[in-house]
Design a protein around this motif. Sequence first.
Motif, PDB file in Angstrom:
ATOM      1  N   SER A 255       5.719 -13.629 -29.257  1.00  0.00           N
ATOM      2  CA  SER A 255       5.480 -12.023 -29.503  1.00  0.00           C
ATOM      3  C   SER A 255       6.127 -11.659 -30.766  1.00  0.00           C
ATOM      4  CB  SER A 255       6.106 -11.225 -28.252  1.00  0.00           C
ATOM      5  OG  SER A 255       7.627 -11.645 -28.114  1.00  0.00           O
ATOM      6  N   GLN A 256       6.973 -12.212 -31.660  1.00  0.00           N
ATOM      7  CA  GLN A 256       7.357 -11.862 -32.581  1.00  0.00           C
ATOM      8  C   GLN A 256       6.898 -12.546 -34.021  1.00  0.00           C
ATOM      9  OE1 GLN A 256      11.734 -11.372 -32.411  1.00  0.00           O
ATOM     10  NE2 GLN A 256      11.614 -10.536 -30.426  1.00  0.00           N
ATOM     11  N   ARG A 257       5.726 -13.292 -33.841  1.00  0.00           N
ATOM     12  CA  ARG A 257       5.071 -13.764 -35.049  1.00  0.00           C
ATOM     13  C   ARG A 257       4.838 -12.499 -35.940  1.00  0.00           C
ATOM     14  NH1 ARG A 257       1.438 -18.154 -31.672  1.00  0.00           N
ATOM     15  NH2 ARG A 257       2.976 -19.779 -31.413  1.00  0.00           N
ATOM     16  N   LEU A 258       4.814 -12.600 -37.202  1.00  0.00           N
ATOM     17  CA  LEU A 258       4.564 -11.671 -37.963  1.00  0.00           C
ATOM     18  C   LEU A 258       2.794 -11.580 -38.402  1.00  0.00           C
ATOM     19  CD1 LEU A 258       5.114  -9.868 -40.387  1.00  0.00           C
ATOM     20  CD2 LEU A 258       5.155 -11.808 -41.961  1.00  0.00           C
ATOM     21  N   VAL A 259       2.446 -10.495 -38.094  1.00  0.00           N
ATOM     22  CA  VAL A 259       0.893 -10.173 -38.358  1.00  0.00           C
ATOM     23  C   VAL A 259       1.165  -9.141 -39.345  1.00  0.00           C
ATOM     24  CG1 VAL A 259      -1.135  -9.550 -37.398  1.00  0.00           C
ATOM     25  CG2 VAL A 259       0.312 -10.943 -36.032  1.00  0.00           C
ATOM     26  N   ARG A 260       0.425  -9.362 -40.764  1.00  0.00           N
ATOM     27  CA  ARG A 260       0.704  -8.619 -41.838  1.00  0.00           C
ATOM     28  C   ARG A 260      -0.782  -8.359 -42.256  1.00  0.00           C
ATOM     29  NH1 ARG A 260      -0.114 -10.961 -46.688  1.00  0.00           N
ATOM     30  NH2 ARG A 260       0.287 -13.134 -47.011  1.00  0.00           N
ATOM     31  N   ARG A 261      -0.955  -7.099 -42.933  1.00  0.00           N
ATOM     32  CA  ARG A 261      -2.477  -6.971 -43.680  1.00  0.00           C
ATOM     33  C   ARG A 261      -2.538  -8.205 -44.719  1.00  0.00           C
ATOM     34  NH1 ARG A 261       1.116  -2.532 -43.891  1.00  0.00           N
ATOM     35  NH2 ARG A 261       0.642  -0.702 -42.933  1.00  0.00           N
ATOM     36  N   GLN A 262      -4.052  -8.057 -44.709  1.00  0.00           N
ATOM     37  CA  GLN A 262      -4.364  -9.029 -46.002  1.00  0.00           C
ATOM     38  C   GLN A 262      -4.097  -8.824 -47.228  1.00  0.00           C
ATOM     39  OE1 GLN A 262      -5.981 -11.983 -45.067  1.00  0.00           O
ATOM     40  NE2 GLN A 262      -5.507 -11.656 -42.894  1.00  0.00           N
ATOM     41  N   HIS A 263      -3.845  -9.439 -48.180  1.00  0.00           N
ATOM     42  CA  HIS A 263      -3.407  -9.313 -49.670  1.00  0.00           C
ATOM     43  C   HIS A 263      -4.331  -8.299 -50.257  1.00  0.00           C
ATOM     44  CE1 HIS A 263      -2.195 -10.195 -53.678  1.00  0.00           C
ATOM     45  NE2 HIS A 263      -3.539 -10.379 -53.826  1.00  0.00           N
ATOM     46  N   ALA A 264      -5.610  -8.154 -49.761  1.00  0.00           N
ATOM     47  CA  ALA A 264      -6.403  -6.912 -50.500  1.00  0.00           C
ATOM     48  C   ALA A 264      -6.176  -5.619 -50.090  1.00  0.00           C
ATOM     49  CB  ALA A 264      -7.957  -7.398 -50.011  1.00  0.00           C
ATOM     50  N   ALA A 265      -5.548  -5.631 -48.813  1.00  0.00           N
ATOM     51  CA  ALA A 265      -5.138  -4.360 -48.234  1.00  0.00           C
ATOM     52  C   ALA A 265      -3.969  -3.904 -49.191  1.00  0.00           C
ATOM     53  CB  ALA A 265      -4.659  -4.325 -46.959  1.00  0.00           C
ATOM     54  N   TYR A 266      -3.438  -4.712 -49.831  1.00  0.00           N
ATOM     55  CA  TYR A 266      -2.198  -4.199 -50.712  1.00  0.00           C
ATOM     56  C   TYR A 266      -2.724  -4.078 -52.107  1.00  0.00           C
ATOM     57  CZ  TYR A 266       1.159  -5.512 -46.967  1.00  0.00           C
ATOM     58  OH  TYR A 266       1.977  -5.518 -45.822  1.00  0.00           O
ATOM     59  N   VAL A 267      -3.392  -5.150 -52.474  1.00  0.00           N
ATOM     60  CA  VAL A 267      -3.664  -5.282 -53.989  1.00  0.00           C
ATOM     61  C   VAL A 267      -5.292  -5.352 -54.202  1.00  0.00           C
ATOM     62  CG1 VAL A 267      -3.215  -6.499 -55.932  1.00  0.00           C
ATOM     63  CG2 VAL A 267      -1.452  -6.725 -54.253  1.00  0.00           C
ATOM     64  N   PRO A 268      -6.131  -4.319 -54.015  1.00  0.00           N
ATOM     65  CA  PRO A 268      -7.422  -4.215 -54.069  1.00  0.00           C
ATOM     66  C   PRO A 268      -7.633  -4.423 -55.526  1.00  0.00           C
ATOM     67  CG  PRO A 268      -6.420  -1.840 -53.895  1.00  0.00           C
ATOM     68  CD  PRO A 268      -5.259  -2.914 -53.662  1.00  0.00           C
ATOM     69  N   PRO A 269      -9.009  -4.770 -55.823  1.00  0.00           N
ATOM     70  CA  PRO A 269      -9.419  -5.277 -57.364  1.00  0.00           C
ATOM     71  C   PRO A 269      -9.155  -3.765 -58.138  1.00  0.00           C
ATOM     72  CG  PRO A 269     -11.256  -5.446 -55.646  1.00  0.00           C
ATOM     73  CD  PRO A 269      -9.936  -4.955 -54.822  1.00  0.00           C
ATOM     74  N   GLY A 270      -8.537  -4.222 -59.206  1.00  0.00           N
ATOM     75  CA  GLY A 270      -7.937  -3.494 -60.323  1.00  0.00           C
ATOM     76  C   GLY A 270      -6.782  -2.784 -59.957  1.00  0.00           C
ATOM     77  N   ALA A 271      -6.037  -3.192 -59.001  1.00  0.00           N
ATOM     78  CA  ALA A 271      -4.330  -2.574 -58.633  1.00  0.00           C
ATOM     79  C   ALA A 271      -3.636  -3.166 -59.578  1.00  0.00           C
ATOM     80  CB  ALA A 271      -4.108  -3.301 -57.169  1.00  0.00           C
ATOM     81  N   MET A 272      -3.680  -4.446 -60.060  1.00  0.00           N
ATOM     82  CA  MET A 272      -2.719  -4.968 -60.992  1.00  0.00           C
ATOM     83  C   MET A 272      -2.803  -4.194 -62.390  1.00  0.00           C
ATOM     84  SD  MET A 272      -1.104  -7.743 -59.629  1.00  0.00           S
ATOM     85  CE  MET A 272      -0.596  -8.794 -60.927  1.00  0.00           C
ATOM     86  N   ASP A 273      -4.012  -3.674 -62.732  1.00  0.00           N
ATOM     87  CA  ASP A 273      -3.968  -2.690 -63.997  1.00  0.00           C
ATOM     88  C   ASP A 273      -3.567  -1.697 -63.922  1.00  0.00           C
ATOM     89  OD1 ASP A 273      -5.406  -4.834 -65.287  1.00  0.00           O
ATOM     90  OD2 ASP A 273      -7.346  -4.098 -64.394  1.00  0.00           O
ATOM     91  N   ARG A 274      -3.380  -0.785 -62.586  1.00  0.00           N
ATOM     92  CA  ARG A 274      -2.906   0.580 -62.338  1.00  0.00           C
ATOM     93  C   ARG A 274      -1.277   0.261 -61.971  1.00  0.00           C
ATOM     94  NH1 ARG A 274      -7.778   0.462 -59.545  1.00  0.00           N
ATOM     95  NH2 ARG A 274      -6.752   0.141 -57.397  1.00  0.00           N
ATOM     96  N   ALA A 275      -0.767  -1.081 -61.821  1.00  0.00           N
ATOM     97  CA  ALA A 275       0.575  -0.812 -61.243  1.00  0.00           C
ATOM     98  C   ALA A 275       1.452  -0.664 -62.243  1.00  0.00           C
ATOM     99  CB  ALA A 275       0.901  -2.255 -60.882  1.00  0.00           C
ATOM    100  N   ASP A 276       2.587  -0.238 -61.856  1.00  0.00           N
ATOM    101  CA  ASP A 276       4.022  -0.015 -62.961  1.00  0.00           C
ATOM    102  C   ASP A 276       4.163  -1.436 -63.371  1.00  0.00           C
ATOM    103  OD1 ASP A 276       3.731   2.647 -62.591  1.00  0.00           O
ATOM    104  OD2 ASP A 276       5.262   2.647 -61.036  1.00  0.00           O
TER     105      ASP A 276
END
Length: 388
Positions: A255-276
């Motif tokens: 019941s405590q296994r980690l279920v996190r968002r997919q990578h794309a939910a954090y870092v969508p296309p172009g996000a690296m270019d817009r990041a600090d």
Amino acid sequence: MTTPTAQAADVDSGRDGLRRLLLRTGALEPAWVAAFDAVRRADFLPGVMWPHDMATGRSRTVDKARDPDAWQRYADSDCPIVTQWDDGAHNGPEPGRSFSSSSSMPSLVFSMLADLDVREGQRVLEIGTGTGWNAALLAHRAGAGNVVTVDVDGVVATDARAALQRAGLPVRVLHRDGCLGFPERAPYDRIIATCGLRDIPFEWVDQTVPGGVILVPWGTYYGPEEATARLVVAEDGRSASGPFTRPVGFMRMRSQRLVRRQHAAYVPPGAMDRADTSVTSLPAADLDGFVPGLLVPDVTRVADREREGRRTVWLYGLSDTSWAAAVFRAGRNEAKVYQSGPRRLWDEVETAHEWWQAHGRPGFERFGLTVEQGGRTRVWLDDPSCVL
């Protein structure tokens, strides 16, 4: 499961050799020798099992019907053995995708039993029955009528119950959610969990006598690293507190296994270019392990495999979509950092690292936990009053 690695010599040592090994290393204390001698691990293992090599992360199939000598060697070794894959959905002799039940290394089993400090006649609740061997050892020490063990998997619980009956140790085995404990038989003098937790249910504190001990493999979602927390229930019963005793690695409570968002939910296309962006000189190795997870809450870490001298370490926020990435390159003392979102995760890591260095780079053994009413868990350094 556990973190130490079984050596080849340990696999070939036989039961007498295993006994000598456990005594020599101090894992088997005198109080538990009689239980070791009376309760055979082999009596609780299935005919087809998968000894696991912690160094390589690989498991091999051992079939008692096909190779009884190899099966017996592993049964009598200081080696973790997978007994179920994929929550029971796995079929066939080959290893499955994800192990979901096991028989831990005997050195870890007896080290944890020593930490638990069970006395004859004490009432014990075990969370995570597994094969039933640990419950059998507890029953030999405390008396079968004083031990209750629960497992969330019905097949696992049924098999363990049968093995305990065959061993003449009629422990009460229940198929239920271990988070709830078992109040019908409370209060307990000791509670032990044999699965990894990220949150400790206060029900366990409620069901333990003042001065009683709760032993729990605990970690954060930062990574897989865990340590056993030996918690003593306060006289008023409103909290339990204690230090970490040893590093371990267990299958996580389902019941405590980690279920996190997919990578794309954090870092969508172009996000690296817009990041600090920034540059860090923090060593990649200092991001590993148990302690960083204590200092940077609600974050999970994922490290890419090194390719052509380049390795990226990702941090993902668990309460929002904040993220950070540090790109490490072989032979360079600095790494480029990208981060985005409401939290500046890399800045938090840098601040935590500065705090860690200022406090003498403490290891797990200087930290501890306090669990309070309402389910709140506090991490502390050196003393429960020094909350992080």
